[in-house]
Design an enzyme around this catalytic site. Sequence first.
Site, short mmCIF file in Angstrom:
data_model
loop_
_atom_site.label_atom_id
_atom_site.label_comp_id
_atom_site.label_asym_id
_atom_site.label_seq_id
_atom_site.Cartn_x
_atom_site.Cartn_y
_atom_site.Cartn_z
N ALA A 72 -2.92 4.96 -4.13
CA ALA A 72 -3.82 4.71 -3.00
C ALA A 72 -3.23 5.27 -1.72
CB ALA A 72 -4.07 3.21 -2.85
N ILE A 95 -1.98 6.84 7.11
CA ILE A 95 -1.01 5.95 7.78
C ILE A 95 -0.20 5.14 6.77
CG2 ILE A 95 -2.41 5.78 9.87
CD1 ILE A 95 -3.26 2.97 8.91
N GLY A 96 -0.56 5.21 5.51
CA GLY A 96 0.18 4.50 4.49
C GLY A 96 -0.16 5.05 3.12
N LYS A 146 -8.39 1.39 2.67
CA LYS A 146 -7.53 1.74 1.53
C LYS A 146 -8.38 2.41 0.47
CE LYS A 146 -4.49 -0.57 -1.86
NZ LYS A 146 -3.96 -1.91 -2.25
N GLY A 151 0.45 4.36 -1.27
CA GLY A 151 1.00 3.72 -2.44
C GLY A 151 1.02 4.71 -3.58
N ALA A 152 1.27 4.22 -4.77
CA ALA A 152 1.35 5.12 -5.91
C ALA A 152 -0.01 5.65 -6.33
CB ALA A 152 2.03 4.43 -7.09
N ASP A 156 3.66 -12.02 -4.83
CA ASP A 156 4.43 -10.81 -4.53
C ASP A 156 4.88 -10.83 -3.07
OD1 ASP A 156 5.66 -8.45 -5.26
OD2 ASP A 156 3.91 -7.19 -4.81
#
Length: 539
Positions: free
Chosen positions: A31, A25-26, A49, A28-29, A146
Amino acid sequence: MDLQAQSQAAPTPANLPFRIISRTIGQGAYAFIKKACPHNANRPIIAVKFINKQHAFQKGRLSPKQLAQELALHSHLGRHQNIIQFLTHGEDSNWTWIAMELAEGGDLFDKIEADRGVSEDIAHFYFTQLISAVSYMHSKGVAHRDIKPENVLLSGEGNLKIADFGLAAMFYKDGKTRLCNSVCGSPPYIAPEIVVGKRSKRADVLDSGYLANVSDIWSCGVVLFVLLVGNTPWDEPTRRSFEFSEYLEKGGKTTDELWDRIPQAVLSLLLGMLKVDPQQRFSLDQIRTHPWFTSHNPYLGSNGTAKNQLGLATQMLESLRIDFNANPTPSQRQRQALADLNSMDVDPDPLRSRFSATQPETPLTEITFDWERPPRLAAHEGLSASQPVTGYSTNRISYAMADRLAEDPSLSQFTPTPSVPLSLTQAARHFKDIVPSYSLARFLSPLPLHLLLPLLVEALHRLGVPARSEEREDEAFIQVKTVDQRQQGLSGTVLVERYNDEAVEVRFVKAKGDPLEWRRFFKKVVVLCKDGVLVPSPN
């Protein structure tokens, strides 16, 4: 075998204390995220995650110490209604996994129109919740460092949830304030004191530190600006940005038309949060006592959560609209950045040598066909249209299909006057019943794959984005790596999948970058592909 191939081959951890119940569902670079639930029950559904340690530590920009700090600080925060809750974590030789609260509403800024923003009431609602989350973090001695749209999610009830503590830092402990030295953040949202600080030893470490909690205030101010107008006030807070230089020289009385759209009641608050001198910048107390902040909000309950979920969802969904007459061509600045990217084949972020990115630039894995698919609208029913639609109106498809299109809330954005179907509002009980959790960057097409793919590739080429499609049975994908109008990196995948016997669904799945900029990119492609887009009939 290269590192990327190794990361693909590494099996996920065994003996997890929950069972995985979804595809990805998502991403990252280094993960990816999947849904999970208890072994012996269907609830609660959580997000997990998975971080590939070898890839993150050797190829990425993550160190074991940074990962340990993320886990410690996120866990330290405990529970707050506007922060993604940390549940537990574990690891094996290949992976570290983090179990946390699932943001059932998806990305907030995926539901906000680029270059338009949201109404003042909705901006006030989400800004109030953002400040509540930041106030709580700071009370625990933690600064996020961030704060940007990528890290702002939604619950199924439409409430804001701050996520991703990979750059968080402890600025206050044992009664002492600690300065931070790391140069980190996203250029449009980062505070100027972090950018201009002297770095004589390392490019990512300042000689003199900064107050991370005060820099968070600046980032919150930029997020408020984006909520109100759908764009950032500048590329970066340095003299290299014309908009920021003018902001400095004219004391905030800029000629940029974006500032003209800021309501007068908000302007003094924004200018206070965006004071270049950290010592003059508004504190959280000054923000919370500002007249605009304390004004009544029809969506905000006494406990700080949404009290009119259906009204909130309806107004947000009806503010999204694709203008098929818009000019989709990139700006001259964006064209130059794309040319530089194509000629050098490097990461598109021109500031990468001066900023520590939240994620490394090398993707973990090409998990293109592992993405969880959104619920299909009457997917078991075939279309009764006998020939392709040659335009983007529905006058050549069956009435039954037109009715089904009109019932899909995410497709109303393609109509001249977006609206939520009455049948949907009558059955809805929560925010998520009206606004889908999945990305609204999607469209349906009656064209077969062999006609639609060239149309998509040509659209990307016209935008200056190198593209080549790859097919696999009734599916295809196009990897995208480009820059947004602020010259920041933007990457993801355009997935083309069979919807049913006569329709194809095109989804734009973001891997990295600002969600508002991803939506702007999606809109440009849609305009260039308008002859292949199915549009619901006007009500």
